[in-house]
Design a protein around this motif. Structure first.
Motif, PDB file in Angstrom:
ATOM      1  N   ARG A   1      17.649-126.478  -6.353  1.00 57.36           N
ATOM      2  CA  ARG A   1      16.746-127.142  -5.411  1.00 57.36           C
ATOM      3  C   ARG A   1      15.967-126.098  -4.626  1.00 57.36           C
ATOM      4  N   PRO A   2      14.693-126.370  -4.331  1.00 52.55           N
ATOM      5  CA  PRO A   2      13.925-125.412  -3.540  1.00 52.55           C
ATOM      6  C   PRO A   2      14.602-125.132  -2.205  1.00 52.55           C
TER       7      PRO A   2
ATOM      8  N   GLU B   1      18.319-122.983  -4.536  1.00 50.18           N
ATOM      9  CA  GLU B   1      19.768-122.922  -4.347  1.00 50.18           C
ATOM     10  C   GLU B   1      20.428-122.475  -5.638  1.00 50.18           C
TER      11      GLU B   1
ATOM     12  N   ALA C   1       9.421-131.266   0.573  1.00 53.26           N
ATOM     13  CA  ALA C   1      10.253-130.623   1.600  1.00 53.26           C
ATOM     14  C   ALA C   1       9.479-129.456   2.211  1.00 53.26           C
TER      15      ALA C   1
ATOM     16  N   GLY D   1      14.501-127.415  -9.612  1.00 52.69           N
ATOM     17  CA  GLY D   1      15.263-128.331 -10.464  1.00 52.69           C
ATOM     18  C   GLY D   1      16.028-127.649 -11.570  1.00 52.69           C
TER      19      GLY D   1
ATOM     20  N   LEU E   1       7.441-129.934  -3.046  1.00 57.30           N
ATOM     21  CA  LEU E   1       8.050-131.158  -3.564  1.00 57.30           C
ATOM     22  C   LEU E   1       8.575-132.043  -2.445  1.00 57.30           C
TER      23      LEU E   1
END
Lengths: 144, 876
Positions: free
Chosen positions: B573-574, B568, B642, B194, B640
Motif C-alpha cells: 500500500r502507498p 508498505e 490517500a 498494490g 490513489l
C-alpha cells in the motif's frame, strides 16, 4: 476488529524457524568442539557418551522450541485461512480503503495469508532439517 | 505545473527531469539504468579478461611438460582467473542486471539510493582496476583465489601480490555490500501501489534473498582480509601458530563467505530462469509460493555448508557430518525450483525461442554440476576427490551452468529492452552450440582426470600419467567454447546496428519492465498504476497505457522534483512519497578518496592513507548534509485517494532501512570476529596466556556505564533526539518547491493545520528547546566517556605483535572505537542540521532516527565486546 500490524517484523517472524535451526547448528558444532576439549569427552552417561548426551539435550531443546513455534504458526495460518476465505480477493479498491483508513479485515487478511503460509512452510522445513541434524549425533562417536 | 499533457510531452518533461548528464559530467550519473548498464559492461570486460586467462591456463595444460608459462606466472594467472571471474565478473554482472531491471520490474522509477549505487560502481571499477594493473605489472596475487594461509602470509608471499588481492577484493566487496543494501531496501519499500510481497515478480524475491546473503556472507571475508592484511603489514598474528594464531581460522572465514557465494551467484541467475520460463511456456509460474519458500530455505541452509570445503583438515567426523547433512539438504530446495520450472513447461504451451535454448543448456549443465555436488558432499568421496580436477570440473559445471547459461539466456531475453533491437536467432544459435559443446567437451574429461589423480593448481605434469589426451581434449574444447563467446559478443554488438526494431514486449511477458518504451526511458514510468496480479501485463494489458498517460500514482509532474513511491513492506500500500536525489559528483569523489586510502595501504604510505580517510569522511559528511531534505521541501501528494507526505516525515523511510541493513552487514562482521575469538580460544594452546590477562576494571566500568546510558536514553526516547531546535525563519520556507495547483491547495490545508497547532507547538518548542540541548549534551558526554574508556582498555590490552590474544582484543576494541567515532559524526551532522533549519519544530527528523539506530547498535555491541573481553579474562 483490530487492524493487523504490517511491517518487516512479519518477515523476520517467518525466518525465525530457520533461525532456530541455524542456532541449533551452531550450538551443536560449537558444543561438540567445546565438549571434546573438556573432560566430558571421556565420560559416559549410561550407554552414551556424555558429549553426545549434551548435544542431544541441546538438540531436544531446539526441537521443542521449533515444534511449539510450528504449532502456533499452523494454528494462526488456519485461523487466517478461515477468515480470508470469507473475503473477496484483494483488490485495489480494498487497498484504497485501507490506505484511507476505512478498512475491514478483508484486504489485510489477504495480505497476511501469504506470509502466514510462508511462516508455516519455513518452520516445517526447518523442523525437518533439524531432525536430519540429529541423526549423526545418534549414530556417530564424538571427538574422533 | 500540472496540466493535461500528451504522452510525448509528459515523456519529454520526465526524461529531462530524470536524465543523467552527458560528456565528462556523466561521472555524476546516478540513474539506475545508467549504473546498471555500467556494471554490466564493466563486468563483461572483466569476463573477457578472465576468459583470456583461462585460455592461457588451458594452453599451458594442453600437453605434458609444457614450457609455455613458468610456474610463477601460472600461479598468478590461475589465481587471477578465479578472482576475476568470482569477484569482478559473476557478482557485479548479476548486480548490474538487478540494478537495471529491478525498479522496472517493481514498477518503480529508481532505486532507493541512486547515489549509493553510483558509489558502488566506482568502488567496483577502482578495486578491479587495482587487480588488473597488478597483473599487467607482474605482481598479481599468486596464492590461489582463496588465499590460504600460511602460503599467503608474509613469510611465504613477501611481495605485494597477496596485498593486491586483499585490498583490491575488499574494495570491490564494499561495492557488493552497497549494492546489497540498495537492492534490499528498494525491493522492500519501492514498488508499484498494490504490489504486495506475494505479487512481486520472482526475480525480485531471488534478488531480495541474494542481497540479504551478500550482507551476511561477505563480511566474514572482509574481516579475514583485514586480519590477514594486519598480519602481513603490522605483524599482528592471527593465522600464525607460533604466536597463538591458527591458519584454519582463515579457511573458516573464507568459506563462511565462499560457500554462500555459490548461491549468491546461483540465485539471481535462477531468478532469471523463473522470469523467462513462464513467458516462453505462456503460463504463469507453477508453485510461486513454493519457489519463494525454497529460495529462503536455500539461502539459510547455504550458511551451514562451509566446512564441506574443509573436510580434509582434521575436523572430527561428527562435525563433518553436520555439514554433510546440510550439504545434502540443500539439494531439496534446489529440486523444488526445478520441479516448478518443469511443471510450468508441462502445463504451458512452450515456444522454443532463442533464450529457451540457453535455458535448456542451463538445465542440463547445472543438474550435472548439482549431482557431482551431492557426491562431494559425502565425506568419504570428498576425501578421495579433494583438490583434484574433479572439483575443478564440478565447480565449473555449477558456475557455468548456474550462472553463465541463464545469463546468456537473459542477454537475449532483455537485449531488446536495452537497445530496442531484436537479436539474430541464427548467430545466437551458432553461439549456443559452440559454447555448450565446447564447455562439455572441456570440463567433462576433467572429472576423469581428477578421478585418476590429477591435482588442481599444478602448472605442468609429466608424461605417462594417463592425463595427456584428456587434457588436450579439454584445451581444444575450451577454445571452441571461447569461439562461441566471441560469436555471441559479435551478435550482441552487431544487432545494435543492424537488428530489426523490437516491438514493445516482444516476448509477451507479464512483468512490468516491458510496460515502457525501449530503450528504457530514464524515469521508467510516467505514472505508477496499481498492480493486483503477479503478471500485471497479462492481467491488465492496458497497464502500460495507463502508466504512460499519467493515470497512475504520481502522474502529476512537478518541475525540479524527482518523485518515487514508497509502499508498505508486506501489503504494497502507498505509504509516502520519496523525493529522490539527482546527479552528483560526490559518489565519484568519495570512491576516489576511498581508492586513495586503499592504494596507500597497498604501498604502505600510511600518512597519505590518512589523507584519504579525512577526504572520504569530508565527502561523506558533505553528502549527508546536502542529501538530507529540509523541512521546507516537504510536500503532500494525493495517491490513489490517500494523502501521502514526504519520506523523511515517516518512520520506515529508506534512510532508516539503509542504516539498519548496513548494520546487518556490520553485525555479521562482528559475529565473524567473535567466531575467531572463540575459535582461537578453543583451538590454540594456552589461549589466552594467563600471565597477560589483567582486567582494567575502572575503564571497563566507565565504558559499560557510558554505553549503557546511551542504550537507556534510547529506551526512554532520548536518543531519538525527536524535538530538534528550530532555526529562525523556518516557517518562511514552508511552501517552497510546491509548484502545482493541487500542491498549493494541500499546502494551504497544511497551513491551516499548522496554524491550529501553532500555539501548542510554540509552547512545546520553547519547552523542549532546552531539553533538546541537554539531550545533545548528554549524548556527547556519553560518547566522549565511552571513547576515552575504550581507548584506555585498548592501551591496557597485551601487545598485538606478540600474541594473537592481544591482536584479536585490539581489533575488537578498534571495532568499538570506530563505531563510537561514527556515532559522534552522525550526531554532529544531526546537531548541525538541527541548528540550521533543516527540521520542522515538532517533527521527528530522519537524521535523528538514523542516529538512534546507529547509537543503539554501537552501545549494545560495545557493551558486548567489553563484556566478552572481561569474560575471557575471568575464564583465564
Amino acid at each position: 476488529m483490530m487492524r493487523t500490524r504490517f511491517n518487516g517484523f512479519a518477515l523476520m517472524h517467518a525466518l525465525s524457524g530457520l533461525g532456530v535451526w541455524a542456532l541449533c547448528f551452531v550450538v551443536l558444532y560449537g558444543g561438540l568442539t567445546i565438549g571434546c576439549q573438556s573432560a566430558w569427552a571421556h565420560r559416559t552417561l549410561g550407554p552414551i557418551n556424555a558429549v553426545s548426551a549434551g548435544l542431544l539435550l541441546a538438540w531436544a531443546v531446539h526441537a521443542g522450541l521449533l515444534g511449539v513455534m510450528l504449532g502456533r504458526a499452523w494454528r494462526r495460518a488456519r485461523h487466517d485461512g478461515r477468515l480470508s476465505r470469507l473475503d473477496e480477493p484483494a483488490s485495489l479498491r480494498a487497498d484504497q480503503q485501507v490506505a484511507s483508513g476505512k478498512t475491514s479485515l478483508s484486504a489485510e487478511a489477504q495480505d497476511t495469508a501469504f506470509v502466514r503460509w510462508l511462516t508455516v512452510a519455513l518452520h516445517a522445513t526447518a523442523f525437518i532439517a533439524l531432525v536430519a541434524l540429529a541423526a549423526p549425533v545418534l549414530f556417530l562417536t564424538p571427538c574422533v | 505545473m500540472t496540466d493535461v499533457l500528451t504522452v510525448d510531452a509528459r515523456h519529454q518533461r520526465l526524461q529531462q527531469e530524470w536524465a543523467d548528464p552527458v560528456g565528462w559530467r556523466s561521472l555524476a550519473a546516478v540513474n539506475h539504468t545508467t549504473i546498471g548498464k555500467r556494471f554490466i559492461v564493466t563486468a563483461l570486460i572483466f569476463f573477457l579478461v578472465g576468459g583470456l586467462l583461462a585460455m592461457l591456463i588451458r594452453a599451458q595444460l594442453a600437453s605434458p611438460n609444457s614450457a609455455f608459462l613458468d610456474h610463477d606466472l601460472y600461479n598468478q594467472i590461475f589465481t587471477m582467473h578465479g578472482t576475476v571471474m568470482m569477484f569482478l565478473f559473476a557478482i557485479p554482472m548479476l548486480e548490474g542486471y538487478a540494478l537495471y531491471l529491478l525498479p522496472k520490474m517493481l514498477g518503480s522509477r529508481d532505486l532507493a539510493y541512486p547515489r549509493l549505487g553510483a558509489y558502488a560502481y566506482w568502488c567496483y571499477l577502482f578495486g578491479g582496476t587495482i587487480l588488473l594493473l597488478a597483473l599487467a605489472a607482474g605482481v598479481a596475487p599468486d596464492s590461489g583465489w582463496f588465499m590460504y594461509t600460511p602460503l599467503s602470509g608474509a613469510t611465504h608471499s613477501p611481495g605485494i601480490n597477496a596485498d593486491v588481492w586483499l585490498i583490491g577484493v575488499t574494495f570491490a566487496e564494499i561495492s557488493a555490500i552497497c549494492a546489497g543494501v540498495e537492492l534490499m531496501a528498494t525491493i522492500l519499500t519501492m514498488r508499484a501501489p498494490g504490489m504486495s510481497l506475494d505479487k512481486m515478480p520472482l526475480f525480485a524475491w531471488y534478488v531480495l534473498v541474494t542481497a540479504a546473503m551478500i550482507l551476511i556472507g561477505f563480511p566474514p571475508l572482509i574481516l579475514g582480509s583485514i586480519l590477514l592484511e594486519l598480519e602481513r603489514a603490522l605483524g599482528w598474528p592471527f593465522f600464525e601458530v607460533a604466536r597463538g594464531g591458527d591458519p584454519l581460522l582463515w579457511q573458516h572465514l573464507f568459506w563462511m563467505f565462499g560457500h554462500p557465494e555459490v548461491y549468491i551467484i546461483f540465485l539471481p541467475a535462477a531468478g532469471m530462469v523463473s522470469s523467462m520460463v513462464p513467458v516462453f511456456s505462456r503460463h504463469p509460474i507453477v508453485g510461486y509460493r513454493w519457489i519463494v519458500g525454497s529460495i529462503v530455505l536455500l539461502a539459510v541452509l547455504s550458511f551451514g555448508l562451509w566446512v564441506h570445503h574443509m573436510f580434509t583438515v582434521g575436523i572430527p567426523h561428527l562435525a563433518q557430518s553436520f555439514f554433510s547433512v546440510a550439504s545434502m539438504l540443500v539439494a531439496i530446495p534446489t529440486a523444488i525450483q526445478f520441479f516448478s520450472w518443469i511443471a510450468t513447461l508441462w502445463q504451458g504451451r512452450p515456444k522454443f525461442s532463442l533464450p529457451m535454448l540457453y535455458l535448456a543448456g542451463f538445465f542440463f549443465v547445472f543438474i550435472a554440476g548439482g549431482l557431482t555436488g551431492v557426491m562431494l558432499a559425502l565425506v568419504p568421496f570428498n576425501w578421495q576427490a579433494h583438490d583434484t580436477h574433479f572439483v575443478v570440473a564440478h565447480l565449473h559445471y555449477v558456475l557455468v551452468g548456474g550462472l553463465v547459461f541463464p545469463l546468456l539466456a537473459g542477454v537475449y531475453y532483455w537485449m531488446p529492452h536495452v537497445t530496442g533491437k531484436m537479436p539474430s536467432p541464427r548467430l545466437g544459435r551458432y553461439a549456443f552450440w559452440l559454447v555448450f559443446l565446447g564447455f562439455n567437451a572441456a570440463f567433462l574429461p576433467m572429472h576423469l582426470t581428477g578421478l585418476v589423480g590429477m591435482p588442481r593448481r599444478i602448472y605442468t605434469y609429466p608424461e605417462g600419467m594417463g592425463w595427456d589426451s584428456l587434457n588436450l581434449l579439454s584445451s581444444v574444447a575450451s577454445f571452441v567454447m571461447a569461439a562461441g563467446f566471441v560469436l555471441l559478443i559479435l551478435d550482441v554488438v552487431m544487432h545494435a546496428f543492424v537488428g530489426r526494431r523490437a516491438p514493445r514486449n516482444p516476448w509477451g511477458s507479464g512483468t512490468l519492465e516491458w510496460a515502457m518504451r525501449t530503450p528504457a526511458p530514464s524515469y521508467n514510468f510516467a505514472s505508477l498504476p496499481a498492480v493486483d496480479d503477479r503478471d500485471p501485463l497479462w492481467h491488465d494489458p492496458d497497464w502500460a497505457d495507463k502508466a504512460a498517460t499519467g493515470r497512475g500514482a504520481l502522474g502529476a509532474h512537478t518541475a525540479g522534483v524527482r518523485e518515487n513511491l514508497i509502499v508498505e513492506v508486506l501489503s504494497g500500500r502507498p505509504r509516502c512519497v520519496a523525493r529522490m536525489p539527482g546527479p552528483s559528483m560526490l559518489p565519484f569523489l568519495a570512491a576516489m578518496a576511498t581508492g586513495l586510502f586503499f592504494v596507500c595501504l597497498l604501498f604502505k604510505w600510511y600518512a597519505v592513507a590518512l589523507v584519504g580517510v579525512v577526504l572520504a569522511i569530508a565527502i561523506f559528511v558533505r553528502w549527508a548534509i546536502v542529501g538530507g531534505l529540509r523541512a521546507s521541501q516537504s510536500f503532500v501528494r494525493d495517491v490513489l485517494g490517500a494523502s501521502l507526505d514526504t519520506h523523511h516525515a515517516r518512520r520506515g523511510a529508506p534512510g532508516e532501512w539503509g542504516v539498519s541493513l548496513c548494520l546487518l552487514a556490520d553485525a555479521a562482521l562482528l559475529a565473524a570476529l567473535f567466531f575467531g575469538y572463540v575459535f582461537l580460544w578453543l583451538v590454540a594452546p594456552a589461549w589466552p596466556p594467563p600471565a597477560w590477562v589483567e582486567i582494567a576494571w575502572l575503564p571497563t566500568l566507565a565504558a559499560l556505564s557510558a554505553l549503557g546510558l546511551v542504550l537507556a536514553l534510547g529506551a526512554m526516547g532520548g536518543s531519538r533526539l525527536p524535538r530538534v531546535p528550530q532555526a529562525p525563519g523556518h516557517e518562511a520556507d514552508q511552501g517552497k518547491g510546491q509548484g502545482d495547483a493541487r500542491e498549493t491547495q494541500q499546502a494551504v490545508g497544511q497551513g491551516t493545520q499548522q496554524a491550529v497547532g501553532q500555539g501548542t507547538r510554540q509552547a512545546v518548542g520553547q519547552g523542549t528547546r532546552h531539553g533538546t540541548g541537554r539531550r545533545f549534551l548528554l549524548h556527547w558526554v556519553c560518547w566522549v566517556v565511552a571513547l576515552v574508556s575504550v581507548m584506555a582498555l585498548a592501551r591496557h590490552a597485551p601487545a598485538p605483535e606478540v600474541h594473537a590474544y592481544g591482536a584479536v582484543t585490539r581489533v575488537l576494541y578498534a571495532y568499538v572505537l570506530l563505531h563510537i567515532l561514527v556515532a559522534a559524526l552522525i550526531l554532529g551532522v544531526t546537531h548541525w542540521r538541527a541548528g540550521n533549519g533543516f527540521f520542522a519544530a515538532s517533527q521527528y527528523g530522519l537524521d535523528a532516527r538514523i542516529y538512534a539506530v546507529w547509537a543503539r547498535y554501537t552501545a549494545a555491541t560495545g557493551m558486548l565486546v567489553v563484556l566478552a573481553v572481561v569474560a575471557m579474562g575471568v575464564a583465564a
